[in-house]
Design a protein around this motif. Structure first.
Motif, PDB file in Angstrom:
ATOM      1  N   THR A 189       0.734  -1.124   0.071  1.00  0.00           N
ATOM      2  CA  THR A 189       0.034  -0.053  -0.009  1.00  0.00           C
ATOM      3  C   THR A 189       0.734   1.220  -0.091  1.00  0.00           C
ATOM      4  N   ALA A 240       0.863   3.892  -2.807  1.00  0.00           N
ATOM      5  CA  ALA A 240       0.207   5.183  -2.649  1.00  0.00           C
ATOM      6  C   ALA A 240       1.089   6.482  -2.707  1.00  0.00           C
ATOM      7  N   GLN A 242     -10.644  -4.814   3.375  1.00  0.00           N
ATOM      8  CA  GLN A 242     -10.603  -4.154   2.176  1.00  0.00           C
ATOM      9  C   GLN A 242     -11.035  -2.842   2.638  1.00  0.00           C
ATOM     10  N   ARG A 294      -8.816   0.602   2.317  1.00  0.00           N
ATOM     11  CA  ARG A 294      -9.108   1.615   1.408  1.00  0.00           C
ATOM     12  C   ARG A 294      -9.297   3.062   2.223  1.00  0.00           C
ATOM     13  N   ASN A 295     -10.437   2.960   3.144  1.00  0.00           N
ATOM     14  CA  ASN A 295     -10.666   4.230   3.924  1.00  0.00           C
ATOM     15  C   ASN A 295      -9.534   4.890   4.419  1.00  0.00           C
ATOM     16  N   THR A 335      -6.184   4.411   3.548  1.00  0.00           N
ATOM     17  CA  THR A 335      -5.195   4.958   2.771  1.00  0.00           C
ATOM     18  C   THR A 335      -5.661   6.078   1.982  1.00  0.00           C
ATOM     19  N   PHE A 336      -6.776   6.238   1.629  1.00  0.00           N
ATOM     20  CA  PHE A 336      -7.241   7.417   0.881  1.00  0.00           C
ATOM     21  C   PHE A 336      -7.379   8.535   2.019  1.00  0.00           C
ATOM     22  N   SER A 338     -12.413   8.034   1.618  1.00  0.00           N
ATOM     23  CA  SER A 338     -13.262   7.107   1.344  1.00  0.00           C
ATOM     24  C   SER A 338     -14.207   6.693   2.361  1.00  0.00           C
ATOM     25  N   PHE A 342     -18.236   2.571  -5.729  1.00  0.00           N
ATOM     26  CA  PHE A 342     -16.821   3.286  -5.372  1.00  0.00           C
ATOM     27  C   PHE A 342     -17.004   4.722  -5.624  1.00  0.00           C
ATOM     28  N   THR A 400     -16.537   7.801  -2.797  1.00  0.00           N
ATOM     29  CA  THR A 400     -15.114   8.728  -2.856  1.00  0.00           C
ATOM     30  C   THR A 400     -15.354  10.110  -3.094  1.00  0.00           C
ATOM     31  N   LEU A 448      -4.346   0.994  -6.204  1.00  0.00           N
ATOM     32  CA  LEU A 448      -5.154   1.531  -5.296  1.00  0.00           C
ATOM     33  C   LEU A 448      -6.633   1.794  -6.101  1.00  0.00           C
ATOM     34  N   GLY A 449      -7.601   1.003  -5.162  1.00  0.00           N
ATOM     35  CA  GLY A 449      -9.063   0.762  -5.865  1.00  0.00           C
ATOM     36  C   GLY A 449      -9.703   2.002  -5.610  1.00  0.00           C
TER      37      GLY A 449
END
Length: 382
Positions: free
Chosen positions: A187, A191, A281, A285-286, A288-289, A304, A341, A345, A381-382
């Protein structure tokens, strides 16, 4: 200022594109699949909107076709070797593992460079050294405690209950650490590797967050597992008692009850794994964003807002829709996933002040992109 990402695609509209892509790919013996991929990418990028402007995709079918042909040859060689020369196939797999960080890095770079927003292209400048550390080196290094533990357990050979419990606990902790550390490393690599024009993405990713997330997910899974199978055992026991008291055990009622219990247990196990995966997941994601920034003046952030329940519901219903439609629901699944998604976002900052200079980059070839896709190692990154 929060700017919501909007996806305008429609399932019925994309179904027409999807079915034409499949038919033409069949008629042309797969050659049109390169054009099909570009059409699909252009559809999804072109329907993605941010602050009134849409994204675009610039790869050409020729690039995709060359990469796909080479990827097909690689897959064919490996398939033939695995059936007739297993030793050679094993060596090829080791070679592939050795090249996988290169393929994943080049795949991310190609996809980024083919994507633009407001006529400025993205880029991915993660180093090859960083890719090898994140995807291979970090895992090998993280495994050292587990290797030491296994060697120590083999040397001591203490079979007491206390030693066995301690070994299980330490092994569990080692596996949690390995998975969390590798996930955090990958990640962190992606990122901090993306770029928009001349503006670099950056993020401070904490390994501790992933350790806590994976540990909590594992404990959650174990707790639910014990609870569910406890209920199944109680119900099965009560059913067996009823069947014995009524004299139905000899008529096959017991076997039917056991089969239903077995299938129910398997279904619960699958659902449990999906739940744990969804939990990890979503949190990853939350987090990382929330950590990511786009450097420059002004600076931009991301948000996220996925939820475990929402993502789990999406995953399960998508799977069931494709199974019961024999695959025909695939276009609707792709569109509703993109809607989900996009709806969760946000880009934080005044995008009317966004300025970025487009960097001159070599478009490159899609070889690594297609080989990575063929072996299912597309990361990012999704």
């Amino acid at each position: 200022m929060n700017n919501k990402v909007v996806f305008h695609g429609k399932g019925g509209e994309f179904f027409g594109i999807w079915i034409v892509n499949i038919l033409l790919s069949i008629v042309t013996l797969g050659i049109y699949s390169a054009w099909a991929k570009v059409r699909t990418k252009k559809y999804f990028h072109g329907n993605l909107e941010l602050d009134g402007d849409r994204f675009d995709y610039h790869a050409t079918p020729k690039q995709i076709l060359i990469g796909r042909l080479i990827a097909s040859v690689c897959v064919l060689v490996w398939a033939v070797a695995s059936n007739f020369m297993p030793v050679i196939a094993s060596l090829l797999m080791l070679v592939f593992v050795g090249f996988s960080p290169l393929l994943a890095r080049n795949n991310a770079r190609f996809d980024a460079r083919m994507t633009s927003y407001r006529n400025v292209r993205f880029n991915f400048n993660g180093s090859l050294k960083g890719a090898y550390w994140a995807m291979l080196g970090c895992g090998l290094f993280s495994s050292i405690p587990l290797v030491i533990l296994l060697i120590a357990a083999g040397a001591v050979r203490d079979t007491s209950i206390v030693a066995s419990v301690l070994f299980i606990i330490l092994s569990f902790a080692a596996y949690i650490f390995i998975f969390a550390n590798v996930t955090a490393s990958i990640t962190r690599y992606f990122a901090n590797g993306y770029q928009y024009g001349d503006r670099q993405f950056s993020a401070e990713i904490s390994t501790g967050f992933f350790v806590k997330t994976v540990l909590f997910a594992a404990l959650l899974g174990i707790g639910i597992f014990i609870a569910v199978f406890g209920v199944i055992a109680i119900v099965a026991g009560m059913g067996a008692m009823v069947s014995v008291s009524s004299g139905q055990m000899d008529s096959g009622f017991g076997q039917i009850l056991g089969a239903v219990g077995g299938m129910g247990g398997m279904a619960c196990m699958v659902l449990l794994m999906v739940l744990v995966s969804a939990f990890i997941q979503v949190r990853a994601r939350n987090y990382t964003f929330a950590q990511m920034k786009v450097e420059g003046e002004p600076e931009y952030g991301f948000s996220s807002t996925l939820t475990t329940g929402g993502f789990l519901s999406l995953t399960v219903t998508n799977f069931l829709a494709q199974v019961f439609s024999l695959g025909l629901a695939r276009p609707w699944v792709m569109v509703r996933t993109s809607h989900y998604f996009a709806d969760h976002t946000l880009v934080i900052g005044d995008l009317s002040q966004l300025k970025a200079k487009g960097e001159l980059t070599d478009d490159g070839a899609a070889i690594a992109d297609e080989v990575a896709a063929a072996f299912d190692i597309e990361l990012g990154l999704g």
